[in-house]
Scaffold this motif. Structure first.
Motif, PDB file in Angstrom:
ATOM      1  N   CYS A  21       3.589  28.103  -4.967  1.00  0.00           N
ATOM      2  CA  CYS A  21       4.307  29.263  -5.513  1.00  0.00           C
ATOM      3  C   CYS A  21       3.293  30.181  -6.168  1.00  0.00           C
ATOM      4  O   CYS A  21       2.586  29.764  -7.078  1.00  0.00           O
ATOM      5  N   ALA A  23       3.756  32.653  -8.183  1.00  0.00           N
ATOM      6  CA  ALA A  23       4.085  32.983  -9.578  1.00  0.00           C
ATOM      7  C   ALA A  23       3.726  31.816 -10.501  1.00  0.00           C
ATOM      8  O   ALA A  23       3.137  32.007 -11.558  1.00  0.00           O
ATOM      9  N   CYS A  24       4.091  30.597 -10.116  1.00  0.00           N
ATOM     10  CA  CYS A  24       3.755  29.397 -10.914  1.00  0.00           C
ATOM     11  C   CYS A  24       2.278  29.045 -10.768  1.00  0.00           C
ATOM     12  O   CYS A  24       1.734  28.315 -11.585  1.00  0.00           O
ATOM     13  N   CYS A  57      11.421  29.550  -5.066  1.00  0.00           N
ATOM     14  CA  CYS A  57      10.824  28.532  -5.928  1.00  0.00           C
ATOM     15  C   CYS A  57      11.903  27.949  -6.836  1.00  0.00           C
ATOM     16  O   CYS A  57      12.640  28.689  -7.483  1.00  0.00           O
ATOM     17  N   CYS A  60      10.653  28.616 -10.940  1.00  0.00           N
ATOM     18  CA  CYS A  60      10.719  29.931 -11.588  1.00  0.00           C
ATOM     19  C   CYS A  60      11.731  30.859 -10.908  1.00  0.00           C
ATOM     20  O   CYS A  60      12.044  31.914 -11.437  1.00  0.00           O
TER      21      CYS A  60
HETATM   22 ZN   LIG Z   1       7.489  29.408  -9.016  1.00  0.00          ZN
END
Ligand SMILES: [Zn+2]
Length: 110
Positions: A21, A23-24, A57, A60
């Motif tokens: 992911c 973002a993570c 995801c 998030c």
């Molecule tokens: Zn994520």
């Protein structure tokens, strides 16, 4: 004569996989939805055009929609790609057209 054609989309399946992911910035459980886009003529499926994947995801909630279904976005693409094949009926129009042309050629030769 109005030729009614265009593209349409069907779902090929969903799954949960371990994927990166952005973002993570880590490997997380990700829901995937694979779709098939195909050409149709008068609503008869003619030929599959592409496969796209939506990744969500589970940590998030980041949702990435309509990415190309490839190893660039799906890490275990080569393991799972066979689970998401274009169904045979998406070739229906092309098969009918081929049969018509072959029949025409045979009737001319006779
Ligand atoms: Zn994520």
């Amino acid at each position: 004569m109005l030729l009614l054609n265009g593209t349409a989309t069907i779902n090929l399946g969903t799954d949960t996989i371990l994927n990166r992911c952005p973002a993570c910035e880590a490997d997380k459980e990700v829901d995937i939805l694979v779709t098939s886009n195909y050409f149709h003529v008068y609503y008869i499926p003619f030929w599959p055009k592409s496969k796209e994947v939506t990744l969500i995801c589970k940590s998030c909630g980041l949702k990435r929609i309509d990415l190309p279904f490839s190893d660039r976005y799906v890490r275990n693409y080569h393991e799972i790609k066979d689970n998401y094949k274009h169904p045979a009926y998406l070739y229906l129009g092309a098969i009918i057209l081929t049969i018509l042309i072959v029949s025409l050629v045979i009737s001319i030769i006779k």
